[in-house]
Design a protein around this motif. Sequence first.
Motif, PDB file in Angstrom:
ATOM      1  N   ILE A  42       0.771  -1.062   0.143  1.00  0.00           N
ATOM      2  CA  ILE A  42       0.038  -0.025  -0.027  1.00  0.00           C
ATOM      3  C   ILE A  42       0.918   1.087  -0.161  1.00  0.00           C
ATOM      4  CG2 ILE A  42      -1.883   1.274   1.226  1.00  0.00           C
ATOM      5  CD1 ILE A  42      -2.707  -1.380   2.466  1.00  0.00           C
ATOM      6  N   VAL A  43       0.589   2.179  -0.869  1.00  0.00           N
ATOM      7  CA  VAL A  43       1.637   3.363  -1.043  1.00  0.00           C
ATOM      8  C   VAL A  43       0.806   4.397  -0.648  1.00  0.00           C
ATOM      9  CG1 VAL A  43       2.612   4.848  -2.771  1.00  0.00           C
ATOM     10  CG2 VAL A  43       2.250   2.363  -3.341  1.00  0.00           C
ATOM     11  N   PRO A  44       1.439   5.146   0.181  1.00  0.00           N
ATOM     12  CA  PRO A  44       1.029   6.441   0.767  1.00  0.00           C
ATOM     13  C   PRO A  44       0.862   7.847  -0.269  1.00  0.00           C
ATOM     14  CG  PRO A  44       3.366   6.294   1.422  1.00  0.00           C
ATOM     15  CD  PRO A  44       2.890   5.110   0.666  1.00  0.00           C
ATOM     16  N   PRO A  45       0.331   8.648  -0.014  1.00  0.00           N
ATOM     17  CA  PRO A  45       0.261   9.782  -1.015  1.00  0.00           C
ATOM     18  C   PRO A  45       1.369  10.652  -1.182  1.00  0.00           C
ATOM     19  CG  PRO A  45      -1.289  10.312   0.889  1.00  0.00           C
ATOM     20  CD  PRO A  45      -0.605   8.897   1.069  1.00  0.00           C
ATOM     21  N   LEU A  46       2.406  10.138  -1.909  1.00  0.00           N
ATOM     22  CA  LEU A  46       3.731  10.743  -1.893  1.00  0.00           C
ATOM     23  C   LEU A  46       3.595  12.142  -2.779  1.00  0.00           C
ATOM     24  CD1 LEU A  46       5.477   7.205  -3.253  1.00  0.00           C
ATOM     25  CD2 LEU A  46       5.433   8.670  -0.838  1.00  0.00           C
ATOM     26  N   ALA A  47       4.547  12.977  -2.195  1.00  0.00           N
ATOM     27  CA  ALA A  47       4.491  14.403  -2.959  1.00  0.00           C
ATOM     28  C   ALA A  47       5.452  14.609  -3.993  1.00  0.00           C
ATOM     29  CB  ALA A  47       4.740  15.320  -1.523  1.00  0.00           C
ATOM     30  N   GLU A  48       6.469  13.849  -4.199  1.00  0.00           N
ATOM     31  CA  GLU A  48       7.757  13.689  -4.868  1.00  0.00           C
ATOM     32  C   GLU A  48       7.718  12.844  -6.099  1.00  0.00           C
ATOM     33  OE1 GLU A  48       9.706  16.343  -4.679  1.00  0.00           O
ATOM     34  OE2 GLU A  48       9.121  16.972  -2.710  1.00  0.00           O
ATOM     35  N   GLU A  49       7.883  13.361  -7.421  1.00  0.00           N
ATOM     36  CA  GLU A  49       7.791  12.325  -8.418  1.00  0.00           C
ATOM     37  C   GLU A  49       8.835  11.352  -8.333  1.00  0.00           C
ATOM     38  OE1 GLU A  49       7.047  14.032 -12.332  1.00  0.00           O
ATOM     39  OE2 GLU A  49       5.503  15.390 -11.489  1.00  0.00           O
ATOM     40  N   GLN A  50      10.135  11.908  -7.984  1.00  0.00           N
ATOM     41  CA  GLN A  50      11.330  11.001  -7.995  1.00  0.00           C
ATOM     42  C   GLN A  50      11.040   9.787  -6.987  1.00  0.00           C
ATOM     43  OE1 GLN A  50      14.403  13.249  -6.798  1.00  0.00           O
ATOM     44  NE2 GLN A  50      13.996  13.188  -4.836  1.00  0.00           N
ATOM     45  N   ASP A  51      10.195   9.937  -5.883  1.00  0.00           N
ATOM     46  CA  ASP A  51       9.766   8.975  -5.020  1.00  0.00           C
ATOM     47  C   ASP A  51       9.132   7.988  -5.602  1.00  0.00           C
ATOM     48  OD1 ASP A  51      11.520  10.170  -3.130  1.00  0.00           O
ATOM     49  OD2 ASP A  51       9.588  11.121  -2.011  1.00  0.00           O
ATOM     50  N   ILE A  52       8.062   8.503  -6.489  1.00  0.00           N
ATOM     51  CA  ILE A  52       7.061   7.532  -7.163  1.00  0.00           C
ATOM     52  C   ILE A  52       7.888   6.734  -8.066  1.00  0.00           C
ATOM     53  CG2 ILE A  52       5.176   7.443  -8.870  1.00  0.00           C
ATOM     54  CD1 ILE A  52       3.973   9.983  -7.396  1.00  0.00           C
ATOM     55  N   GLU A  53       8.731   7.472  -9.090  1.00  0.00           N
ATOM     56  CA  GLU A  53       9.832   6.963 -10.004  1.00  0.00           C
ATOM     57  C   GLU A  53      10.490   5.712  -9.293  1.00  0.00           C
ATOM     58  OE1 GLU A  53       9.921   7.101 -12.934  1.00  0.00           O
ATOM     59  OE2 GLU A  53       9.011   9.226 -13.507  1.00  0.00           O
ATOM     60  N   GLN A  54      11.151   5.898  -8.092  1.00  0.00           N
ATOM     61  CA  GLN A  54      12.085   4.944  -7.393  1.00  0.00           C
ATOM     62  C   GLN A  54      11.129   3.650  -6.767  1.00  0.00           C
ATOM     63  OE1 GLN A  54      14.249   6.425  -3.963  1.00  0.00           O
ATOM     64  NE2 GLN A  54      14.406   4.377  -3.301  1.00  0.00           N
ATOM     65  N   LEU A  55       9.764   4.026  -6.338  1.00  0.00           N
ATOM     66  CA  LEU A  55       8.857   3.078  -6.213  1.00  0.00           C
ATOM     67  C   LEU A  55       8.278   2.007  -7.152  1.00  0.00           C
ATOM     68  CD1 LEU A  55       6.674   1.884  -4.041  1.00  0.00           C
ATOM     69  CD2 LEU A  55       5.151   3.253  -5.421  1.00  0.00           C
ATOM     70  N   LEU A  56       8.049   2.647  -8.528  1.00  0.00           N
ATOM     71  CA  LEU A  56       7.912   1.882  -9.482  1.00  0.00           C
ATOM     72  C   LEU A  56       8.844   1.094 -10.058  1.00  0.00           C
ATOM     73  CD1 LEU A  56       5.709   4.516 -11.262  1.00  0.00           C
ATOM     74  CD2 LEU A  56       4.991   2.427 -10.107  1.00  0.00           C
ATOM     75  N   ASP A  57      10.143   1.559  -9.913  1.00  0.00           N
ATOM     76  CA  ASP A  57      11.365   0.587 -10.280  1.00  0.00           C
ATOM     77  C   ASP A  57      11.195  -0.829  -9.497  1.00  0.00           C
ATOM     78  OD1 ASP A  57      12.439   2.431 -11.777  1.00  0.00           O
ATOM     79  OD2 ASP A  57      13.979   3.215 -10.093  1.00  0.00           O
ATOM     80  N   SER A  58      10.755  -0.901  -8.330  1.00  0.00           N
ATOM     81  CA  SER A  58      10.635  -2.030  -7.615  1.00  0.00           C
ATOM     82  C   SER A  58       9.275  -2.839  -7.571  1.00  0.00           C
ATOM     83  CB  SER A  58      10.930  -1.799  -6.214  1.00  0.00           C
ATOM     84  OG  SER A  58      10.033  -0.838  -5.640  1.00  0.00           O
TER      85      SER A  58
END
Length: 247
Positions: free
Chosen positions: A42-58
């Motif tokens: 479950i993903v929290p409402p992230l504010a930084e796009e780079q955090d989303i990118e890092q998450l999607l890498d995994s």
Amino acid sequence: MSKPIIALNADYREATGDKPAFSVLTAGYYNALLEVGALPIIVPPLAEEQDIEQLLDSVDGVLLVGGADLDPRRDGWMLHPSVRPLASRRETFDRTFARIVCERRVPVFGIGVGMQLLNLVMGGNLHLHIPEDIPGALPHKDLLDPSHRHTLEIASGSIMDRVFGDGELRVNSWHHMAIDEVAEGFEVTARCPDGVIEAIESRVPDWFAMGTQFHPEAATASALDLRIFEEFLMGAKDCAPAVRLVA
């Protein structure tokens, strides 16, 4: 073999009075994923796009869950009196999350407002209130009957066709917004008999993406509905290695 990792967004509640802000997710979403052999996170409402990118890498895929309504003012439309907007923090994250998922061609399954968001991010638009926008449409929400259902007409050769096959099919229904113009790269694969769009699938090469307006994770779903999650997982397994190579 390791289980496919599927990221889920969640609903969000703002702090009110002495109650703190919190995230919430109906268990049916992750229960269905667990049942078909996935590992949900479950993903929290992230504010930084780079955090989303890092998450999607995994992760191997994304499930965009249902909820309240997308705010039409964010797309240049007036706010209809029937619209109950999502919490601003959730919607801001969801729109960014979905955009990046689509840009990276991450395998994705949108349910309810998740399907509407997928269509919107890819260039489609929405009906704001079915009773006004589609005169003569069947009821798609019954405030007195949370188990309200209607039949589906399914496109031959689609994922929905593989899941449900022949025979009369009835699905749950509790929405007042719906897809109007379908985004380029998607096709309609299920409709209510009144024409309201109930499922879409990607026709973009090498990208598994689909959505259902009905809720296959809910207690009111049929036993066959779990097959939709199996199809999603198979699509995620096929596409995930390529996704992780995207810069």
